[in-house]
Write a protein that holds these residues in place. Structure first.
Motif, PDB file in Angstrom:
ATOM      1  N   LEU A  96       0.859  -1.399  -0.054  1.00  0.00           N
ATOM      2  CA  LEU A  96       0.002  -0.057  -0.031  1.00  0.00           C
ATOM      3  C   LEU A  96       0.609   1.298   0.105  1.00  0.00           C
ATOM      4  N   THR A  97       2.019   1.393   0.717  1.00  0.00           N
ATOM      5  CA  THR A  97       2.839   2.603   0.713  1.00  0.00           C
ATOM      6  C   THR A  97       3.605   2.611  -0.297  1.00  0.00           C
ATOM      7  N   GLU A  98       4.354   1.589  -0.626  1.00  0.00           N
ATOM      8  CA  GLU A  98       5.704   1.682  -1.703  1.00  0.00           C
ATOM      9  C   GLU A  98       4.884   1.487  -3.152  1.00  0.00           C
ATOM     10  N   ILE A  99       4.136   0.573  -3.214  1.00  0.00           N
ATOM     11  CA  ILE A  99       3.587   0.352  -4.495  1.00  0.00           C
ATOM     12  C   ILE A  99       2.348   1.317  -4.920  1.00  0.00           C
ATOM     13  N   LEU A 100       1.462   1.486  -4.160  1.00  0.00           N
ATOM     14  CA  LEU A 100       0.280   2.356  -4.264  1.00  0.00           C
ATOM     15  C   LEU A 100       0.276   3.740  -3.792  1.00  0.00           C
ATOM     16  N   LYS A 101       1.476   3.928  -3.151  1.00  0.00           N
ATOM     17  CA  LYS A 101       1.692   5.502  -2.472  1.00  0.00           C
ATOM     18  C   LYS A 101       0.655   6.079  -1.711  1.00  0.00           C
ATOM     19  N   ILE A 102       0.170   5.111  -1.151  1.00  0.00           N
ATOM     20  CA  ILE A 102      -0.883   5.659   0.089  1.00  0.00           C
ATOM     21  C   ILE A 102      -0.128   5.899   1.363  1.00  0.00           C
ATOM     22  N   ASP A 103      -0.651   7.097   1.940  1.00  0.00           N
ATOM     23  CA  ASP A 103       0.138   7.554   3.295  1.00  0.00           C
ATOM     24  C   ASP A 103       0.061   6.490   4.292  1.00  0.00           C
ATOM     25  N   HIS A 104       1.078   6.502   4.867  1.00  0.00           N
ATOM     26  CA  HIS A 104       1.494   5.442   6.151  1.00  0.00           C
ATOM     27  C   HIS A 104       0.348   5.185   6.992  1.00  0.00           C
ATOM     28  N   SER A 105      -0.387   6.476   7.615  1.00  0.00           N
ATOM     29  CA  SER A 105      -1.568   6.124   8.354  1.00  0.00           C
ATOM     30  C   SER A 105      -2.620   5.423   7.998  1.00  0.00           C
ATOM     31  N   THR A 106      -2.942   5.805   6.698  1.00  0.00           N
ATOM     32  CA  THR A 106      -3.960   5.340   5.972  1.00  0.00           C
ATOM     33  C   THR A 106      -3.763   3.793   5.672  1.00  0.00           C
ATOM     34  N   ALA A 107      -2.427   3.521   5.048  1.00  0.00           N
ATOM     35  CA  ALA A 107      -2.211   2.307   4.645  1.00  0.00           C
ATOM     36  C   ALA A 107      -2.126   1.482   5.986  1.00  0.00           C
ATOM     37  N   ASP A 108      -1.607   1.714   7.053  1.00  0.00           N
ATOM     38  CA  ASP A 108      -1.720   0.905   8.139  1.00  0.00           C
ATOM     39  C   ASP A 108      -3.007   0.471   8.682  1.00  0.00           C
ATOM     40  N   ASP A 128       4.603 -12.461  -4.375  1.00  0.00           N
ATOM     41  CA  ASP A 128       5.129 -12.877  -5.631  1.00  0.00           C
ATOM     42  C   ASP A 128       5.103 -11.467  -6.500  1.00  0.00           C
ATOM     43  N   PHE A 129       3.815 -10.883  -6.862  1.00  0.00           N
ATOM     44  CA  PHE A 129       3.745  -9.700  -7.540  1.00  0.00           C
ATOM     45  C   PHE A 129       4.706  -8.863  -7.083  1.00  0.00           C
ATOM     46  N   MET A 130       4.780  -8.214  -5.819  1.00  0.00           N
ATOM     47  CA  MET A 130       5.665  -7.382  -5.257  1.00  0.00           C
ATOM     48  C   MET A 130       6.994  -7.605  -5.707  1.00  0.00           C
ATOM     49  N   ALA A 131       7.464  -8.865  -5.234  1.00  0.00           N
ATOM     50  CA  ALA A 131       8.812  -9.117  -5.648  1.00  0.00           C
ATOM     51  C   ALA A 131       9.298  -8.960  -7.298  1.00  0.00           C
ATOM     52  N   PHE A 132       8.069  -9.410  -8.220  1.00  0.00           N
ATOM     53  CA  PHE A 132       8.245  -9.312  -9.387  1.00  0.00           C
ATOM     54  C   PHE A 132       8.504  -7.966 -10.018  1.00  0.00           C
ATOM     55  N   ILE A 133       7.699  -7.051  -9.581  1.00  0.00           N
ATOM     56  CA  ILE A 133       8.021  -5.605 -10.067  1.00  0.00           C
ATOM     57  C   ILE A 133       9.161  -5.047  -9.394  1.00  0.00           C
ATOM     58  N   GLN A 134       9.818  -5.550  -8.525  1.00  0.00           N
ATOM     59  CA  GLN A 134      10.896  -4.882  -8.216  1.00  0.00           C
ATOM     60  C   GLN A 134      12.104  -5.647  -8.632  1.00  0.00           C
ATOM     61  N   VAL A 135      12.063  -6.757  -9.489  1.00  0.00           N
ATOM     62  CA  VAL A 135      13.206  -7.203 -10.232  1.00  0.00           C
ATOM     63  C   VAL A 135      13.166  -7.376 -11.821  1.00  0.00           C
ATOM     64  N   CYS A 136      11.864  -7.047 -12.113  1.00  0.00           N
ATOM     65  CA  CYS A 136      11.715  -7.170 -13.516  1.00  0.00           C
ATOM     66  C   CYS A 136      11.314  -5.653 -14.225  1.00  0.00           C
ATOM     67  N   PRO A 137      11.966  -5.277 -15.146  1.00  0.00           N
ATOM     68  CA  PRO A 137      11.598  -4.034 -15.529  1.00  0.00           C
ATOM     69  C   PRO A 137      10.202  -3.854 -16.167  1.00  0.00           C
ATOM     70  N   ARG A 138       9.563  -2.567 -15.881  1.00  0.00           N
ATOM     71  CA  ARG A 138       8.195  -2.653 -16.294  1.00  0.00           C
ATOM     72  C   ARG A 138       8.286  -2.090 -17.792  1.00  0.00           C
ATOM     73  N   THR A 139       8.430  -3.016 -18.584  1.00  0.00           N
ATOM     74  CA  THR A 139       8.590  -2.780 -20.173  1.00  0.00           C
ATOM     75  C   THR A 139       7.302  -3.257 -21.120  1.00  0.00           C
ATOM     76  N   GLY A 140       6.660  -2.496 -22.022  1.00  0.00           N
ATOM     77  CA  GLY A 140       5.753  -3.055 -22.695  1.00  0.00           C
ATOM     78  C   GLY A 140       4.469  -3.332 -22.185  1.00  0.00           C
ATOM     79  N   GLU A 141       3.403  -3.465 -23.024  1.00  0.00           N
ATOM     80  CA  GLU A 141       2.063  -3.804 -22.821  1.00  0.00           C
ATOM     81  C   GLU A 141       2.028  -5.059 -22.133  1.00  0.00           C
TER      82      GLU A 141
END
Length: 181
Positions: A96-108, A128-141
């Protein structure tokens, strides 16, 4: 021998409030040498008699060791539940905080609600998705289609690098001026 009434209590699923208490006790146990009723009351923002009542229920279920006016200790089972709730909360909070950028209090607050309702399978997919987006570049449709490959085969940097190079090449071809003959 365990009485039929106690067995019925123990076999009932935990409520989200019970899970919250076990998570709070787990956290307090990591922060302090001993966990007291007043510490739990402060953490949960409830009165001490409310905590005492819940501790009796958790004690009956074999999740805490609790005697009136004594310290509170998690049993092995209680520790497992508390640790799992903390893990779930952390994963969801990070998403919620790192991917969706929701403020910490609301996210908590939202993570606390979500941790009780998501299945283990859904939480695993989210992790798994969180790990994936951190290691694999976001490229293409078709980037998200590669998530299935990532889940099947794990982290393969060479595969992500190839996709990135292919996408970069496609972008360059699209940006190149077309010559008229």
């Amino acid at each position: 021998m365990v009485s039929a009434q106690r067995r019925d209590i123990v076999e009932k699923p935990l409520t989200s409030v019970m899970e919250d208490y076990l998570e709070a006790i787990f956290d307090l146990d990591k922060e302090k040498r001993v966990v007291r009723v007043k510490d739990i009351a402060k953490r949960m923002n409830v009165k001490m008699p409310t905590v005492s009542s819940m501790l009796k229920s958790l004690n009956t279920r074999g999740l805490v060791n609790y005697e009136k006016y004594e310290y509170v200790e998690l049993t092995k089972d209680g520790m497992g539940v508390g640790q799992e709730m903390r893990r779930r909360h952390g994963i969801l909070l990070k998403f919620l905080t790192e991917i969706l950028k929701i403020d910490h209090s609301t996210a908590d607050e939202e993570a606390c609600k979500m941790e009780h309702t998501l299945s283990a399978s859904t939480l695993g997919n989210l992790t798994d998705f969180m790990a994936f987006i951190q290691v694999c570049p976001r490229t293409g449709e078709d980037w998200l289609q590669f998530f299935d490959d990532y889940r099947l085969h794990g982290k393969r940097p060479e595969s992500c690098k190839t996709r990135c190079e292919t996408f970069s090449s496609e972008l360059k071809n699209q940006a190149a001026p077309v010559k008229n003959s």
